[in-house]
Design a protein around this motif. Structure first.
Motif: not given
Length: 840
Positions: A8-34
């Motif tokens: 369940r959502a840990p925070l209220s807010g707008v959902v984004l795909p990992l590809s929009q995260v401004p960090d290549p580790v997360f955006a590239g899925g290198m830490m895992g899917q989510g």
């Protein structure tokens, strides 16, 4: 217990795909899917029931382990570790059991928003390779979710993970360790941890700075940015979790050196020079004069979009397999040449190529529509950005290794690989940067020096340059690329400069100094043809370690008294079946012919352990170094041994041949082979027998030297393995490399025992291991009573020169004292201090 967990959502807010995260580790899925959330609420809630498995000291990241084994990481903001904990107030502790919706961390939204790169909070399953993640159950990317109520993901444990979820949970262990590796978890230590993790079935994670990395991923480990002295957490879940945790903690805490790094020049040297010369960092010392040749690096154009997921995935997997074969061939060739540094570097490349995080990141991009080439390049470059952004110079230098993999894979996918450049004689090669494989493919005989705009003194190209003896200057900056191509230049890498406009006097002086160095080398080579006698008349035979006839001819040119070790493994590797007896005979006969009557010690096949011969049916072993190795392998496969012995017995003249048996542990091994030689010789109608010797590589052989010498014609000490087994340190273990020193007093005592036992039966003792090639060790070996040293062909003149400077009687007194020292470091210090004494 259900195998499915709903987040369940840990925070209220707008959902984004990992590809929009401004960090290549997360955006590239290198830490895992989510997914990610742009938060509007200020308290992070538990997304499911579970146990707190990781809590960063700064409070910005927390991970929990769900009932089905899923590892869920919640990372608040981007680069928030730099806030030092300000703005975060954790409400749980490591190991706490929490319920879904329970508050985990209070966030000062305004404070964090003003000081962090972004407030975007990432929710990833770090072991998503073992899980099946559903799409959003309520809400999609761009929609609003409510903390504690909106459903985000369903996570289902797949396959064996689901069936074993209770067991895994019941065997979930954790611990902390201080990183002892010099400069932290860079490429070699990361490869070491990856290698350790793969020995166990358990899932293992390493936590640091609020991030979790799979211990099976070298890339993910490096991406943590762990420094020397940092404390990391280790988590193991599975049936063998206890053993896995203990092994990983030990691997983290065992020191390994950054290795092979030349000392950087002072900052003042790297500043703009007033004399007009180009400054840089010395990667490999040396003086050279050559013609400037600029190698331009072209960024290849790759198709962005694929022609179908299945087609592109097949292309990627085929390219990775081909590159894997190419790298394995490079490793084998380097091993045959004795190029250990080159072999180790390409071994690290192989570990990177097999890294699951890189291939998975590329596969995810292909699934999203990318071509195989674009997906792999994007995955490589995302990881490169991570390493460059960590602020760690050593990790930044590993980008060259990733770049090398990118080039190799794209060459296969796109075709038309670039061949080796055409160089003039005495080329001063200038480039923005080079990859290790690009350097090894340059024609060595035509390269006078190397000048790079980028790079560092401890990157793999620098290590290779030192190993190849190429003077190299790196980190010269963009000005290097403006050097006038075709001009004659002087490089003094040791002093950290290149003169692209030398006057006649400077050129003359440089050539004079180079000529003087070459004259000394040639003088030693000319003198090397004679016998090596100590000042008090003790004769030391100096032979060469070789792998083929070409190296044997080189040994003769350098004045070798013969071949002290011919490794026959070169006949068995890089092929799909065993060589015939006739193939072996022809290759070994060529070696004897090249020696012009000098003796040759030919070692029977030393397969097993770290010397893999793929087509031999050797069993998988937990401890290969303690299993089927050397003569044990040959005795277990009598047809292989018979073919080799038959080939050796047909060599002419047999009086020139000495057969050497590896990994002998007692007299029974020796007698069994001697009996087989007699039987085969009788079948061939031979009355003559070659000399038969045994290698002293294990402590039992040294302790039983007198018994072995009764039946052997000579003893030859392999100091590499003798050190490994005496110190109980795997010689292939990167973390223990610095402590693998054959000058350890325990090893010296075993050498003394070997010589004492051999003398009881009038036998001579040689050393063919790496210690024989160390001029510092020559007085110790002479003093211990060794009468034959086998070294690399190029070192024969230097070792003979060293022997001629020594007084054997003084060396004997010194050897007695050396055996009483407490460590290899003390032995080396004493040898350095006694250099003048033993030479008088």
């Amino acid at each position: 217990m259900t195998a499915t967990v709903t987040l369940r959502a840990p925070l209220s807010g707008v959902v984004l795909p990992l590809s929009q995260v401004p960090d290549p580790v997360f955006a590239g899925g290198m830490m895992g899917q989510g997914l990610a959330i742009e938060p509007l609420s200020s308290t992070l809630l538990a997304p499911c029931d579970g146990e707190i498995s990781q809590l960063s000291s700064t409070g910005h990241a927390v991970a929990l382990r769900a009932a089905n084994g899923a590892e869920v990481l919640l990372h608040i903001g981007i680069d928030t570790v730099k806030l030092g904990g300000q703005g975060f107030a954790p409400r749980v502790r490591l190991g706490d059991r929490v319920r879904c919706g329970q508050p985990l961390v209070d966030i000062d939204i305004d404070s964090v928003a003003q000081r962090a790169l972004s407030l975007i909070t990432v929710v990833v399953v770090t072991n998503s390779d073992d899980m099946q993640l559903s799409s959003l159950a309520s809400g999609a990317a761009g929609e609003m979710v409510q903390a504690g109520s909106s459903t985000l993901l369903d996570i289902r444990a797949s396959g064996a993970q689901a069936g074993n979820s209770v067991a895994a949970s019941g065997n979930s262990l954790g611990g902390q360790a201080v990183v002892a590796h010099e400069s932290g978890l860079h490429a070699r230590p990361a490869a070491l941890l990856q290698h350790t993790a793969r020995r166990f079935a358990s899932h293992i994670d390493i936590g640091f700075g609020g991030k979790l990395a799979s211990a099976r991923s070298m890339v993910a480990i490096m991406g943590l940015g762990v420094g020397e002295g940092d404390t990391v957490s280790v988590h193991a879940s599975g049936a063998d979790a206890e053993a896995a945790l203990a092994a990983m903690l030990a691997a983290v805490e065992t020191r390994s050196e950054a290795g092979h790094a030349a000392a950087p020049l002072p900052a003042s040297t790297l500043a703009a020079r007033s004399d007009g010369k180009l400054g840089g960092v010395c990667a490999a010392p040396g003086l050279a004069v050559g013609t400037l040749v600029l190698l331009a690096e072209q960024d290849r154009t790759v198709p962005e979009h694929g022609t179908g997921v299945a087609t592109e995935l097949t292309a990627l997997h085929g390219a990775l397999a081909q590159v894997r074969g190419d790298i394995e061939a490079d490793i084998a060739l380097a091993g045959q040449r004795g190029a250990r540094a080159e072999s180790e570097i390409f071994g690290a490349h192989l570990a990177l190529l097999d890294d699951p995080e890189l291939s998975l990141a590329a596969e995810r991009l292909i699934v999203d529509g990318s071509s195989a080439a674009h997906g792999y390049r994007s995955a490589i470059r995302a990881q490169s950005d991570v390493l460059l952004g960590l602020g760690n110079a050593l990790l930044a230098e590993r980008v060259g290794d990733l770049k090398d993999l990118e080039r190799r894979v794209l060459d296969v996918l796109l075709g038309s690989a670039q061949g080796a450049p055409q160089l003039p004689a005495q080329a001063m090669v200038v480039a923005d940067d080079l990859t290790p494989s690009q350097l090894t493919r340059l024609p060595r005989a035509q390269v006078a020096g190397l000048v790079l705009a980028r790079g560092g003194a401890s990157n793999h190209v620098a290590i290779l340059a030192r190993a190849l003896g190429i003077p190299a200057l790196v980190a010269c900056g963009p000005a290097a690329l403006q050097l006038p191509a075709g001009a004659e230049a002087v490089l003094d890498a040791g002093e950290g400069w290149l003169d692209a406009q030398p006057d006649a006097a400077s050129l003359a002086l440089a050539r004079q100094q180079i000529a003087a160095h070459e004259a000394r080398r040639l003088a030693l080579r000319e003198q090397s043809a004679g016998r090596a006698l100590t000042r008090d008349g003790v004769h030391i035979e100096v032979a060469a370690n070789v792998v083929n006839a070409a190296e044997s001819r080189d040994a003769v040119l350098n004045g070798a008294d013969g071949v002290g070790l011919l490794r026959t493994e070169f006949l068995f590797t890089e092929r799909t079946d065993a060589p015939s007896s006739e193939e072996q005979r022809a290759a070994c006969q060529a070696v004897l012919d090249a020696l012009e009557g000098r003796p040759a010690i030919i070692r029977t096949l030393d397969a097993g352990g770290d010397k893999d011969v793929p087509y031999l049916p050797l069993p998988a072993e937990d401890n290969p170094a303690l299993g089927l190795r050397g003569i044990r392998t040959s005795l277990a496969m009598p047809q292989v041994l018979d073919a080799q012995l038959s080939a050796l017995l047909q060599l002419k003249p047999l009086s020139q041949l000495r057969i050497l048996l590896p990994m002998v542990t007692d007299v029974a091994d020796l007698l069994q082979v001697r009996q087989r030689i007699d039987e085969l010789a009788a079948q061939l109608g031979l009355a003559e027998r070659p000399q038969l010797g045994v290698m002293i590589e294990v402590p039992s052989a040294a302790l039983l030297a007198a018994q072995l010498a009764e039946h052997a014609d000579f003893l030859s000490i392999g100091t590499n393995d003798l050190t490994q087994y005496t110190l109980a340190m795997d010689r292939c273990h990167p973390a223990l490399a610095a402590r693998q020193d054959a000058l350890h007093p325990a090893v010296l005592r075993l050498i003394a025992l070997t010589v004492h036992g051999a003398r009881q039966h009038g036998r001579w003792v040689g050393v063919c291991g790496a210690l024989a090639s160390d001029p510092l060790a020559t007085p110790a070996l002479v003093g211990l009573g060794v009468t034959e040293l086998s070294v690399s062909p190029a070192l024969v003149p230097e070792i003979k020169h060293r022997v001629r400077q020594l007084d054997a009687a003084a060396c004997q007194e010194l050897a007695l004292t050396l055996q009483q020292q407490r460590s290899a470091a003390e032995v080396r210090a004493m040898l350095a201090a006694a250099a003048n004494v033993v030479a008088q």
